[in-house]
Write an enzyme that holds these catalytic residues in place. Structure first.
Site, PDB file in Angstrom:
ATOM      1  N   ALA A  71       0.988  -1.236   0.048  1.00 15.34           N
ATOM      2  CA  ALA A  71      -0.203   0.109  -0.123  1.00 15.34           C
ATOM      3  C   ALA A  71       0.940   1.200   0.283  1.00 15.34           C
ATOM      4  O   ALA A  71       1.957   1.355   0.629  1.00 15.34           O
ATOM      5  CB  ALA A  71      -1.058  -0.097   1.223  1.00 15.34           C
ATOM      6  N   GLU A 104      -2.965 -12.283  -3.537  1.00 18.29           N
ATOM      7  CA  GLU A 104      -4.194 -12.075  -3.965  1.00 18.29           C
ATOM      8  C   GLU A 104      -4.650 -10.529  -4.215  1.00 18.29           C
ATOM      9  O   GLU A 104      -4.175  -9.895  -3.589  1.00 18.29           O
ATOM     10  CB  GLU A 104      -5.159 -12.795  -2.742  1.00 18.29           C
ATOM     11  N   ASN A 109      -9.642  -4.326  -8.473  1.00 18.73           N
ATOM     12  CA  ASN A 109      -8.500  -3.481  -8.138  1.00 18.73           C
ATOM     13  C   ASN A 109      -7.462  -3.382  -9.431  1.00 18.73           C
ATOM     14  O   ASN A 109      -6.447  -3.938  -9.420  1.00 18.73           O
ATOM     15  CB  ASN A 109      -7.894  -3.927  -6.962  1.00 18.73           C
ATOM     16  N   TYR A 116       0.953  -5.665 -10.793  1.00 19.75           N
ATOM     17  CA  TYR A 116       1.505  -6.942 -10.742  1.00 19.75           C
ATOM     18  C   TYR A 116       1.693  -7.650 -11.924  1.00 19.75           C
ATOM     19  O   TYR A 116       2.807  -8.292 -12.266  1.00 19.75           O
ATOM     20  CB  TYR A 116       0.406  -7.790 -10.163  1.00 19.75           C
TER      21      TYR A 116
HETATM   22  C1  LIG Z   1      -1.434  -0.269  -5.752  1.00 21.61           C
HETATM   23  C2  LIG Z   1      -0.818   0.707  -5.241  1.00 21.61           C
HETATM   24  C3  LIG Z   1       0.189   0.196  -4.366  1.00 21.61           C
HETATM   25  C4  LIG Z   1       0.093   1.295  -6.564  1.00 21.61           C
HETATM   26  O1  LIG Z   1       1.142   2.137  -6.020  1.00 21.61           O
HETATM   27  P1  LIG Z   1       1.664   3.512  -6.726  1.00 21.61           P
HETATM   28  O2  LIG Z   1       3.147   3.901  -5.889  1.00 21.61           O
HETATM   29  O3  LIG Z   1       0.774   4.377  -7.087  1.00 21.61           O
HETATM   30  O4  LIG Z   1       2.349   2.558  -8.332  1.00 21.61           O
HETATM   31  P2  LIG Z   1       3.435   3.103  -8.876  1.00 21.61           P
HETATM   32  O5  LIG Z   1       3.637   4.916  -9.015  1.00 21.61           O
HETATM   33  O6  LIG Z   1       4.895   2.677  -8.214  1.00 21.61           O
HETATM   34  O7  LIG Z   1       3.143   2.743 -10.338  1.00 21.61           O
HETATM   35  C5  LIG Z   1       3.561   1.344 -10.618  1.00 21.61           C
HETATM   36  C6  LIG Z   1       2.508   0.843 -11.661  1.00 21.61           C
HETATM   37  O8  LIG Z   1       1.342   0.405 -11.014  1.00 21.61           O
HETATM   38  C7  LIG Z   1       0.098   0.875 -12.017  1.00 21.61           C
HETATM   39  N1  LIG Z   1      -0.435   2.176 -11.749  1.00 21.61           N
HETATM   40  C8  LIG Z   1      -0.099   2.870 -10.596  1.00 21.61           C
HETATM   41  N2  LIG Z   1      -1.037   3.916 -10.685  1.00 21.61           N
HETATM   42  C9  LIG Z   1      -1.865   3.540 -11.629  1.00 21.61           C
HETATM   43  C10 LIG Z   1      -3.116   4.270 -12.287  1.00 21.61           C
HETATM   44  N3  LIG Z   1      -3.766   5.129 -11.582  1.00 21.61           N
HETATM   45  N4  LIG Z   1      -3.846   3.584 -13.264  1.00 21.61           N
HETATM   46  C11 LIG Z   1      -3.381   2.428 -13.684  1.00 21.61           C
HETATM   47  N5  LIG Z   1      -2.266   1.795 -13.393  1.00 21.61           N
HETATM   48  C12 LIG Z   1      -1.524   2.361 -12.233  1.00 21.61           C
HETATM   49  C13 LIG Z   1       1.087   0.850 -13.372  1.00 21.61           C
HETATM   50  O9  LIG Z   1       1.031  -0.387 -13.605  1.00 21.61           O
HETATM   51  C14 LIG Z   1       2.271   1.768 -12.787  1.00 21.61           C
HETATM   52  O10 LIG Z   1       3.312   1.269 -13.818  1.00 21.61           O
HETATM   53  P3  LIG Z   1       3.541   2.277 -14.918  1.00 21.61           P
HETATM   54  O11 LIG Z   1       3.581   3.812 -14.358  1.00 21.61           O
HETATM   55  O12 LIG Z   1       4.860   1.890 -15.757  1.00 21.61           O
HETATM   56  O13 LIG Z   1       2.232   2.362 -15.890  1.00 21.61           O
HETATM   57  C15 LIG Z   1      -1.375   1.861  -4.777  1.00 21.61           C
HETATM   58  O14 LIG Z   1      -2.157   2.313  -5.795  1.00 21.61           O
HETATM   59  C16 LIG Z   1      -2.185   1.621  -3.648  1.00 21.61           C
HETATM   60  O15 LIG Z   1      -1.542   1.443  -2.349  1.00 21.61           O
HETATM   61  N6  LIG Z   1      -3.560   1.228  -3.649  1.00 21.61           N
HETATM   62  C17 LIG Z   1      -4.447   1.027  -2.598  1.00 21.61           C
HETATM   63  C18 LIG Z   1      -4.000  -0.271  -1.696  1.00 21.61           C
HETATM   64  C19 LIG Z   1      -4.079  -1.538  -2.808  1.00 21.61           C
HETATM   65  O16 LIG Z   1      -4.859  -1.640  -3.472  1.00 21.61           O
HETATM   66  N7  LIG Z   1      -3.058  -2.452  -2.580  1.00 21.61           N
HETATM   67  C20 LIG Z   1      -2.944  -3.585  -3.349  1.00 21.61           C
HETATM   68  C21 LIG Z   1      -3.605  -4.526  -2.637  1.00 21.61           C
HETATM   69  S1  LIG Z   1      -3.796  -6.019  -3.573  1.00 21.61           S
END
Ligand SMILES: CC(C)(COP(=O)(O)OP(=O)(O)OC[C@H]1O[C@@H](n2cnc3c(N)ncnc32)[C@H](O)[C@@H]1OP(=O)(O)O)[C@@H](O)C(=O)NCCC(=O)NCCS
Length: 147
Positions: A71, A104, A109, A116
């Site tokens: 997260a 999972e 999401n 992933y």
């Molecule tokens: C999922 C999560 C951890 C991603 O973290 P983040 O720091 O925003 O992601 P990053 O900036 O490192 O981006 C990495 C990749 O994630 C995906 N991604 C990130 N933001 C995205 C968006 N708004 N829309 C689509 N894909 C996205 C892309 O694949 C991205 O790679 P790219 O930039 O080359 O396209 C974050 O959105 C989060 O904390 N979500 C809520 C908690 C959650 O759902 N955790 C997963 C539980 S299984």
């Protein structure tokens, strides 16, 4: 400046806050405290200017890794921190000699699934009604760790 480092006891309150803001069914403070002592667990945080911006962790069991959580705090999303956490978990898994990593994710999401898939995970199964609040299927994904 962001750094990735091992999660410590001092991070638990910030990680708990992050959990509560990110998930409808967050881990409890007690469970997080126990994870620090869990010898099978590996947790990292991303720190930006002294603040915990994100965290993630996995368990290593019988030669396999299972991602427990990832997260990033809302204000820090989209800056590559989720990717940094993922890379750190993959590096650790390679060092440990894990053959496979599973995780999972909620069916809906899309952001997490994209993260992933970008890192080599693919769907291997669906677990019906696995999540609560709201009830939703889980997609089980796996990554075969290259030697
Ligand atoms: C999922 C999560 C951890 C991603 O973290 P983040 O720091 O925003 O992601 P990053 O900036 O490192 O981006 C990495 C990749 O994630 C995906 N991604 C990130 N933001 C995205 C968006 N708004 N829309 C689509 N894909 C996205 C892309 O694949 C991205 O790679 P790219 O930039 O080359 O396209 C974050 O959105 C989060 O904390 N979500 C809520 C908690 C959650 O759902 N955790 C997963 C539980 S299984």
């Amino acid at each position: 400046m962001a750094i990735v480092r091992t999660m410590t006891k001092a991070d638990i309150e910030a990680v708990y806050d992050l959990e509560c803001r990110s998930f409808s069914v967050p881990w409890s403070l007690d469970s997080l405290k126990k994870e620090i002592e869990n010898k099978l667990a590996y947790y990292v945080v991303v720190e930006e200017d002294g603040a915990v911006a994100g965290y993630g962790g996995l368990w290593g069991v019988l030669g396999e890794g299972e991602v427990i959580n990832i997260a990033v705090a809302i204000d820090y999303r989209g800056k590559g921190y989720g990717q940094l956490i993922m890379e750190s978990l993959l590096d650790y898994s390679k060092e440990q000699g894990f053959e496979r990593i599973t995780l999972e994710v909620r069916y809906s999401n899309e952001v997490a699934k994209k993260l992933y898939i970008k890192n080599g995970f693919h769907q291997i199964a669906v677990r019906k009604n696995y999540y609560q609040k709201p009830t939703e299927d889980a997609i089980i994904m796996a990554y075969e760790v290259s030697k």
